[in-house]
Design a protein around this motif. Structure first.
Motif, PDB file in Angstrom:
ATOM      1  N   ARG A 179      45.802 -74.918  -9.324  1.00 20.92           N
ATOM      2  CA  ARG A 179      46.237 -74.219 -10.536  1.00 20.92           C
ATOM      3  C   ARG A 179      47.560 -73.503 -10.297  1.00 20.92           C
ATOM      4  NH1 ARG A 179      45.427 -72.099 -15.368  1.00 20.92           N
ATOM      5  NH2 ARG A 179      45.622 -69.867 -15.745  1.00 20.92           N
ATOM      6  N   SER A 182      50.348 -76.057 -10.341  1.00 22.91           N
ATOM      7  CA  SER A 182      50.581 -76.556 -11.695  1.00 22.91           C
ATOM      8  C   SER A 182      51.387 -75.565 -12.519  1.00 22.91           C
ATOM      9  CB  SER A 182      49.234 -76.853 -12.368  1.00 22.91           C
ATOM     10  OG  SER A 182      49.423 -77.380 -13.663  1.00 22.91           O
ATOM     11  N   GLU A 186      55.320 -76.062 -13.843  1.00 18.64           N
ATOM     12  CA  GLU A 186      55.677 -75.959 -15.257  1.00 18.64           C
ATOM     13  C   GLU A 186      56.806 -74.950 -15.470  1.00 18.64           C
ATOM     14  OE1 GLU A 186      52.186 -74.986 -17.422  1.00 18.64           O
ATOM     15  OE2 GLU A 186      51.148 -76.871 -16.970  1.00 18.64           O
ATOM     16  N   THR A 223      42.454 -79.890 -11.251  1.00 14.56           N
ATOM     17  CA  THR A 223      43.543 -79.859 -12.241  1.00 14.56           C
ATOM     18  C   THR A 223      44.049 -81.290 -12.417  1.00 14.56           C
ATOM     19  OG1 THR A 223      44.151 -77.631 -11.477  1.00 14.56           O
ATOM     20  CG2 THR A 223      45.759 -78.779 -12.850  1.00 14.56           C
ATOM     21  N   PRO A 224      43.381 -82.116 -13.239  1.00 12.77           N
ATOM     22  CA  PRO A 224      43.721 -83.550 -13.318  1.00 12.77           C
ATOM     23  C   PRO A 224      45.151 -83.845 -13.741  1.00 12.77           C
ATOM     24  CG  PRO A 224      41.575 -83.101 -14.312  1.00 12.77           C
ATOM     25  CD  PRO A 224      42.200 -81.774 -14.047  1.00 12.77           C
ATOM     26  N   SER A 225      45.782 -82.926 -14.449  1.00 20.19           N
ATOM     27  CA  SER A 225      47.155 -83.177 -14.906  1.00 20.19           C
ATOM     28  C   SER A 225      48.185 -82.960 -13.803  1.00 20.19           C
ATOM     29  CB  SER A 225      47.484 -82.261 -16.081  1.00 20.19           C
ATOM     30  OG  SER A 225      47.436 -80.886 -15.681  1.00 20.19           O
ATOM     31  N   LEU A 226      47.771 -82.411 -12.662  1.00 22.87           N
ATOM     32  CA  LEU A 226      48.748 -82.014 -11.648  1.00 22.87           C
ATOM     33  C   LEU A 226      49.396 -83.202 -10.956  1.00 22.87           C
ATOM     34  CD1 LEU A 226      50.219 -79.954  -9.911  1.00 22.87           C
ATOM     35  CD2 LEU A 226      48.164 -79.742  -8.495  1.00 22.87           C
ATOM     36  N   PRO A 228      49.846 -86.451 -11.701  1.00 28.19           N
ATOM     37  CA  PRO A 228      50.831 -87.232 -12.460  1.00 28.19           C
ATOM     38  C   PRO A 228      52.099 -86.479 -12.811  1.00 28.19           C
ATOM     39  CG  PRO A 228      48.619 -87.452 -13.389  1.00 28.19           C
ATOM     40  CD  PRO A 228      48.567 -86.317 -12.413  1.00 28.19           C
ATOM     41  N   SER A 229      52.046 -85.137 -12.788  1.00 27.34           N
ATOM     42  CA  SER A 229      53.207 -84.362 -13.233  1.00 27.34           C
ATOM     43  C   SER A 229      54.150 -83.981 -12.104  1.00 27.34           C
ATOM     44  CB  SER A 229      52.733 -83.079 -13.930  1.00 27.34           C
ATOM     45  OG  SER A 229      52.116 -82.194 -13.009  1.00 27.34           O
ATOM     46  N   GLY A 272      46.561 -90.469  -9.398  1.00 20.72           N
ATOM     47  CA  GLY A 272      47.511 -90.589 -10.490  1.00 20.72           C
ATOM     48  C   GLY A 272      48.936 -90.230 -10.160  1.00 20.72           C
ATOM     49  N   TYR A 273      49.219 -89.979  -8.880  1.00 18.37           N
ATOM     50  CA  TYR A 273      50.601 -89.697  -8.486  1.00 18.37           C
ATOM     51  C   TYR A 273      51.394 -90.997  -8.449  1.00 18.37           C
ATOM     52  CZ  TYR A 273      54.568 -87.970  -5.733  1.00 18.37           C
ATOM     53  OH  TYR A 273      55.819 -87.629  -5.298  1.00 18.37           O
TER      54      TYR A 273
END
Length: 449
Positions: A179, A182, A186, A223-226, A228-229, A272-273
């Motif tokens: 977290r 992430s 951002e 944190t699944p969005s981390l 790929p971002s 997802g990276y």
């Protein structure tokens, strides 16, 4: 391998199940563009004292004299925001201005906690913040301040070594760290859309703590969005602490340098990276101890550089330039340098080089303009023989060859016929006999003219 004993394997023993691995193409970067140094405050101190200015000047001058231009350095939260909301940048302004003037690119580490950001009793700078948004605000302020001098950022350092860097835990806290990364990413990208923000380098091997692959997987799951971002991903590639075996060592808890990258890459892809984005080894190295002589340190560092290129990382930062005084809490930490301890950095006498400094200088002088293209098979060679093919921008070819088993008898290698120049690890010309070249643990370079 000569570095570690081979376990006895019975007929009924079941081979271990290997973790998933994902190989990457070799790095397209020339070696002198691939490699840098991770420098603590000892080597790149802030401040205006003659000692601090002298040490910075020496470190930057030495880095450039090696043919390199990359450095990794922390920007400590405690220094720039000593009181909540009150920032003070002067010391880091000077440091980053000097790096830019020297032609040195900085990978800046956003580190660590801040006493006022934790309510833990006896909180230190290594306690995680109670609210990760306070860290994210610091990250945004740092990126906004230095967007013209720093593109690449790493969030924290070795978060799975909680007993040192993520107090009050022992093994860190993957969901909490995910977290924090992430939110920091951002805020950093909002401050500078060109910023590349990396997940902080973890200790790779489990050694009383959770290993880097598993720690990172848990952070990504929370944190699944981390994954790929992220704009980049950082890892560390030390052997078991204190590092004492070769970068090719495998078994007895050790994972070879190349396989470390492959195991991390497999996990990253599954999470997802985008593997087209950078994977960085932001620390690796060996201290000189009773088990790792200066000769072995030199061999291991040179081989680690070449193997990093083969593994396909986008950067590798060696730890570190200068030794400490040997009185630190973790004494081996003071012995990773490629230069000996120098108590007076304000005088005109530079720290004395170890053999590794001269070996790295020779590597970049001979092969700095080349990038690794493959590991070539060699008919009849023992399995530990490595022959890496390289090529420069003009298409000129070169080879680096060695035996990974430093205790093995030298093996005779016949370089390709087009190789007209042969150089040993220290940069000395060696004659090419009709019978070839004897390979040991010290790499040999063959170049076509």
């Amino acid at each position: 391998m000569g570095d570690i004993p081979s376990p006895d394997i019975g007929m009924d023993d079941v081979p271990p199940v290997l973790p998933p691995r994902r190989s990457l193409p070799p790095s397209a970067r020339a070696l002198s563009d691939l490699v840098g140094f991770s420098l603590p405050g000892r080597d790149l101190p802030v401040g205006a004292s003659p000692s601090a200015r002298g040490r910075r000047a020496w470190a930057l001058r030495t880095l450039r004299s090696l043919g390199l231009h990359r450095v990794r350095r922390e920007i400590f939260w405690r220094d720039v925001e000593p009181t909540a909301g009150a920032f003070s940048w002067g010391a880091y302004d000077a440091l980053l201005d000097e790096c830019r003037a020297a032609g040195v690119d900085v990978l800046a580490v956003l580190a660590y906690g801040n006493r006022w950001a934790s309510a833990a009793p006896g909180a230190t700078d290594y306690h995680a913040p109670d609210d990760p948004r306070t860290f994210a605000r610091y990250a945004a302020a740092a990126v906004a301040r230095y967007h013209d001098r720093v593109r690449d950022w790493e969030v924290w350092n070795e978060p799975n070594a909680g007993f040192r860097f993520w107090l009050p835990t022992v093994r860190g806290d993957p969901p909490a760290f995910g977290r924090l990364v992430s939110l920091a990413r951002e805020s950093a990208v909002a401050a500078d859309p060109m910023a590349r923000v990396a997940f902080g380098g973890t200790v790779f091997l489990p050694q009383l703590i959770t290993g880097g692959v598993e720690f990172t997987r848990r952070a990504f799951e929370a944190t699944p969005s981390l994954a790929p971002s992220l704009g980049a991903f950082a890892m560390h590639a030390y052997t078991l602490y204190p590092p004492r075996v070769s970068p090719e060592a495998e078994g007895n808890g050790e994972v070879s340098h190349v396989h470390k990258v492959e195991e991390m890459a497999a996990m990253l892809e599954a999470s997802g990276y985008d593997l087209a984005r950078p994977i960085w080894i932001t620390e690796t190295g060996w201290p000189v101890t009773a088990e790792v002589t200066e000769e072995r340190q030199a061999r291991y560092l040179v081989r680690a550089v070449l193997l990093s290129a083969l593994a396909g990382v986008d950067g590798v930062w060696l730890y570190e330039l200068g030794d400490g005084n040997g009185r630190g809490e973790l004494v081996p930490e003071d012995l990773f340098g490629i230069y000996r301890y120098d108590p007076d950095t304000a005088d005109e006498v530079d720290p004395a080089p170890k053999r590794s400094a001269d070996a790295l200088r020779a590597l970049f002088a001979s092969l700095g303009a080349f990038h690794v293209t493959s590991r070539e098979p060699v008919a009849g060679a023992p399995g530990d023989v490595h022959v890496l093919a390289l090529r420069d921008a003009s298409g000129r070819r070169a080879w680096a060859a060695w035996r990974a088993d430093d205790a093995a008898e030298p093996w005779r290698w016949t370089p390709p016929a087009e190789a007209t120049e042969l150089v040993d690890m220290m940069g000395h010309d060696i004659g090419r006999g009709a019978a070839g070249v004897l390979l040991g643990g010290a790499p040999v370079y063959a170049l076509a003219r």
